[in-house]
Design an enzyme around this catalytic site. Sequence first.
Site, PDB file in Angstrom:
ATOM      1  N   ASP A   1       0.882  -1.170   0.000  1.00  0.00           N
ATOM      2  CA  ASP A   1       0.000   0.000   0.000  1.00  0.00           C
ATOM      3  C   ASP A   1       0.913   1.212   0.000  1.00  0.00           C
ATOM      4  O   ASP A   1       1.617   1.467   0.975  1.00  0.00           O
ATOM      5  CB  ASP A   1      -0.872  -0.050   1.263  1.00  0.00           C
ATOM      6  CG  ASP A   1      -1.724   1.207   1.463  1.00  0.00           C
ATOM      7  OD1 ASP A   1      -1.530   2.198   0.722  1.00  0.00           O
ATOM      8  OD2 ASP A   1      -2.573   1.189   2.374  1.00  0.00           O
TER       9      ASP A   1
ATOM     10  N   HIS B   1      -8.516   4.969   2.483  1.00  0.00           N
ATOM     11  CA  HIS B   1      -7.873   3.659   2.337  1.00  0.00           C
ATOM     12  C   HIS B   1      -8.639   2.756   1.366  1.00  0.00           C
ATOM     13  O   HIS B   1      -8.566   1.540   1.460  1.00  0.00           O
ATOM     14  CB  HIS B   1      -7.765   2.963   3.700  1.00  0.00           C
ATOM     15  CG  HIS B   1      -6.773   3.592   4.627  1.00  0.00           C
ATOM     16  ND1 HIS B   1      -5.413   3.397   4.507  1.00  0.00           N
ATOM     17  CD2 HIS B   1      -6.938   4.421   5.687  1.00  0.00           C
ATOM     18  CE1 HIS B   1      -4.788   4.065   5.467  1.00  0.00           C
ATOM     19  NE2 HIS B   1      -5.692   4.697   6.198  1.00  0.00           N
TER      20      HIS B   1
ATOM     21  N   GLY C   1      18.472  -5.692  -0.208  1.00  0.00           N
ATOM     22  CA  GLY C   1      18.833  -6.968  -0.830  1.00  0.00           C
ATOM     23  C   GLY C   1      17.684  -7.954  -0.875  1.00  0.00           C
ATOM     24  O   GLY C   1      17.665  -8.847  -1.709  1.00  0.00           O
ATOM     25  N   ASN C   2      16.734  -7.827   0.053  1.00  0.00           N
ATOM     26  CA  ASN C   2      15.565  -8.719   0.068  1.00  0.00           C
ATOM     27  C   ASN C   2      14.399  -7.905   0.586  1.00  0.00           C
ATOM     28  O   ASN C   2      14.529  -7.199   1.586  1.00  0.00           O
ATOM     29  CB  ASN C   2      15.842  -9.923   0.982  1.00  0.00           C
ATOM     30  CG  ASN C   2      14.779 -11.005   0.832  1.00  0.00           C
ATOM     31  OD1 ASN C   2      13.590 -10.745   0.963  1.00  0.00           O
ATOM     32  ND2 ASN C   2      15.217 -12.216   0.548  1.00  0.00           N
TER      33      ASN C   2
ATOM     34  N   LYS D   1      -7.725  -5.093   4.209  1.00  0.00           N
ATOM     35  CA  LYS D   1      -8.303  -4.886   5.549  1.00  0.00           C
ATOM     36  C   LYS D   1      -8.304  -6.177   6.357  1.00  0.00           C
ATOM     37  O   LYS D   1      -9.251  -6.478   7.083  1.00  0.00           O
ATOM     38  CB  LYS D   1      -9.726  -4.312   5.460  1.00  0.00           C
ATOM     39  CG  LYS D   1      -9.860  -3.093   4.583  1.00  0.00           C
ATOM     40  CD  LYS D   1      -9.039  -1.899   5.053  1.00  0.00           C
ATOM     41  CE  LYS D   1      -9.179  -0.733   4.091  1.00  0.00           C
ATOM     42  NZ  LYS D   1      -7.916  -0.459   3.363  1.00  0.00           N
TER      43      LYS D   1
ATOM     44  N   TYR E   1       1.902   1.489  14.517  1.00  0.00           N
ATOM     45  CA  TYR E   1       0.970   1.283  13.421  1.00  0.00           C
ATOM     46  C   TYR E   1       1.509   1.824  12.103  1.00  0.00           C
ATOM     47  O   TYR E   1       1.851   2.988  12.004  1.00  0.00           O
ATOM     48  CB  TYR E   1      -0.379   1.951  13.706  1.00  0.00           C
ATOM     49  CG  TYR E   1      -1.339   1.710  12.569  1.00  0.00           C
ATOM     50  CD1 TYR E   1      -1.968   0.481  12.444  1.00  0.00           C
ATOM     51  CD2 TYR E   1      -1.548   2.671  11.584  1.00  0.00           C
ATOM     52  CE1 TYR E   1      -2.809   0.223  11.384  1.00  0.00           C
ATOM     53  CE2 TYR E   1      -2.393   2.414  10.525  1.00  0.00           C
ATOM     54  CZ  TYR E   1      -3.012   1.187  10.431  1.00  0.00           C
ATOM     55  OH  TYR E   1      -3.841   0.928   9.376  1.00  0.00           O
TER      56      TYR E   1
ATOM     57  N   LYS F   1      -1.832  -2.431   7.740  1.00  0.00           N
ATOM     58  CA  LYS F   1      -1.982  -3.853   7.997  1.00  0.00           C
ATOM     59  C   LYS F   1      -1.222  -4.653   6.988  1.00  0.00           C
ATOM     60  O   LYS F   1      -0.531  -4.129   6.146  1.00  0.00           O
ATOM     61  CB  LYS F   1      -3.451  -4.220   7.985  1.00  0.00           C
ATOM     62  CG  LYS F   1      -4.101  -3.902   9.313  1.00  0.00           C
ATOM     63  CD  LYS F   1      -5.564  -4.172   9.267  1.00  0.00           C
ATOM     64  CE  LYS F   1      -6.170  -3.495   8.065  1.00  0.00           C
ATOM     65  NZ  LYS F   1      -5.874  -2.068   8.043  1.00  0.00           N
ATOM     66  N   ASP F   2      -1.372  -5.956   7.122  1.00  0.00           N
ATOM     67  CA  ASP F   2      -0.546  -6.852   6.330  1.00  0.00           C
ATOM     68  C   ASP F   2      -1.222  -7.205   5.015  1.00  0.00           C
ATOM     69  O   ASP F   2      -0.570  -7.562   4.075  1.00  0.00           O
ATOM     70  CB  ASP F   2      -0.269  -8.081   7.163  1.00  0.00           C
ATOM     71  CG  ASP F   2       0.050  -7.667   8.586  1.00  0.00           C
ATOM     72  OD1 ASP F   2       1.026  -6.939   8.759  1.00  0.00           O
ATOM     73  OD2 ASP F   2      -0.697  -8.031   9.501  1.00  0.00           O
TER      74      ASP F   2
ATOM     75  N   ARG G   1      -9.296   0.695  11.053  1.00  0.00           N
ATOM     76  CA  ARG G   1      -8.091   0.995  11.834  1.00  0.00           C
ATOM     77  C   ARG G   1      -7.363  -0.269  12.273  1.00  0.00           C
ATOM     78  O   ARG G   1      -6.688  -0.279  13.302  1.00  0.00           O
ATOM     79  CB  ARG G   1      -8.448   1.860  13.058  1.00  0.00           C
ATOM     80  CG  ARG G   1      -9.022   3.204  12.659  1.00  0.00           C
ATOM     81  CD  ARG G   1      -9.585   3.968  13.830  1.00  0.00           C
ATOM     82  NE  ARG G   1     -10.229   5.190  13.393  1.00  0.00           N
ATOM     83  CZ  ARG G   1      -9.604   6.369  13.299  1.00  0.00           C
ATOM     84  NH1 ARG G   1      -8.342   6.479  13.609  1.00  0.00           N
ATOM     85  NH2 ARG G   1     -10.251   7.425  12.868  1.00  0.00           N
TER      86      ARG G   1
HETATM   87  P1  13P Z   1      -4.931  -0.330   5.174  1.00  0.00           P
HETATM   88  O1  13P Z   1      -4.053  -1.202   6.045  1.00  0.00           O
HETATM   89  O2  13P Z   1      -5.550  -1.101   4.082  1.00  0.00           O
HETATM   90  O3  13P Z   1      -4.185   0.880   4.730  1.00  0.00           O
HETATM   91  O4  13P Z   1      -6.161   0.143   6.059  1.00  0.00           O
HETATM   92  C1  13P Z   1      -6.002   1.051   7.075  1.00  0.00           C
HETATM   93  C2  13P Z   1      -7.214   1.055   7.950  1.00  0.00           C
HETATM   94  O5  13P Z   1      -7.202   0.453   8.995  1.00  0.00           O
HETATM   95  C3  13P Z   1      -8.406   1.761   7.490  1.00  0.00           C
HETATM   96  O6  13P Z   1      -9.405   1.829   8.466  1.00  0.00           O
HETATM   97 MG    MG Z   2      -4.003   2.245   3.385  1.00  0.00          MG
HETATM   98 MG    MG Z   3      -4.756  -2.126   2.515  1.00  0.00          MG
END
Ligand code: 13P
Ligand code: MG
Ligand code: MG
Length: 362
Positions: free
Chosen positions: A13, A20, A104-105, A133, A228, A231-232, A265
């Site tokens: 992202d 988002h 490098g990775n 999300k 924070y 997210k993954d 979030r």
């Molecule tokens: P992303 O991790 O997809 O950027 O989302 C952030 C988020 O928590 C929106 O509420």
């Molecule tokens: Mg985002």
């Molecule tokens: Mg995202």
Amino acid sequence: MGSKITLSVIKADVGGFVGHGSVHPDMLKNAEEILEQQGKELLVDFFVTNVGDDINLILTHKEGINSEKVHKLAWNTFLSCTEVAKSLKMYGAGQDLLSDAFSGNIKGMGPGIAEMEFEERPSEPVIIFMADKTEPGAWNLPLYKIFADPFNTIGLVIDPKMHSGFCFEVLDLVEDKKVTFSCPEELYDLLIFLGASNRYVVKSVYTKNKEIAAVSSTQKMNQMAGRYVGKDDPVLIVRCQSGLPAVGEVLEPFANPHLVTGWMRGSHYGPLIPVSQKQAVPTRFDGPPRAIAMGFQLANGRLIGPQDLFADVAFDRARQKALKAADYIRQMGPFEPHRLPLDEMEYTTMPQVMEKLKNRFK
Ligand code: 13P
Ligand code: MG
Ligand code: MG
Ligand code: 13P
């Protein structure tokens, strides 16, 4: 370099449109241009797409996994897209790039990655799942059903080539250790871990002959950065057919949406909705979490496709069911179990509130 092909899916992202919700088309176009120009020698083929605010680079090449050249190309692509995002003042431009310099990775630097190397079969159907999300543990339940549950995958029962089962490699995200379970023999041992999907995630699945069948991205970014940073939003590659689960067996778990962490979030549970790529724009309460499934046939490394597999009307009812679950769980507002437990939220005011009130606790 051998006759083997490597399929790498690398995602990040690097700026959301709006908030988002999605990725600006100029950023996707930029990613395609960079891969076209800088990947000419290196890549066999590529495909760029997005799920929500995450850009996904699907790459085929002959360099094997953990190739510095391929990772650097992906990194440079994301850096360049960050510049586009900054110029358009996209939200959270560069969000997932945790470092200024490539080391490098790409692992540990913010982007998520799943990659596998294999000998391409006479016909090689693959599905790339991509989610927004949510977290890598979101794939635990579907992977269990696909590769270990005969009520989902009839091939485990009636296909002689699948009857002996599969091996699950599980990663402990807290201690950074791996363990492999051989199924069906060790099903119950496997499930005590997979059920705790916030900590234990399926990294890969193999046939009993050690042929790779599935690989997920398992980066846990909020822990990597210690604060924070997003997210993954994981990806998953699954090979299908001819001794592996059929395409329909691989998709079937998503007909019954499960609850995953990562909504609003990064701090709420919500149902994972299977959607078409066009519908992969999470808006309601920044969600609910969603997954897309892009199918390809590989032809000497060329990505023939995609087929947007969740566009099928057969998933309409799963979507309705997920929306009902979303209505239901949203009613709980800031209460658990909609909101995550205190130690798992990506945002919290607890330390400040505690500090302010500390003298009032008697
Ligand atoms: P992303 O991790 O997809 O950027 O989302 C952030 C988020 O928590 C929106 O509420
Ligand atoms: Mg985002
Ligand atoms: Mg995202
Ligand atoms: P294969 O054994 O060729 O993968 O066929 C299984 C199938 O597609 C049935 O739905």
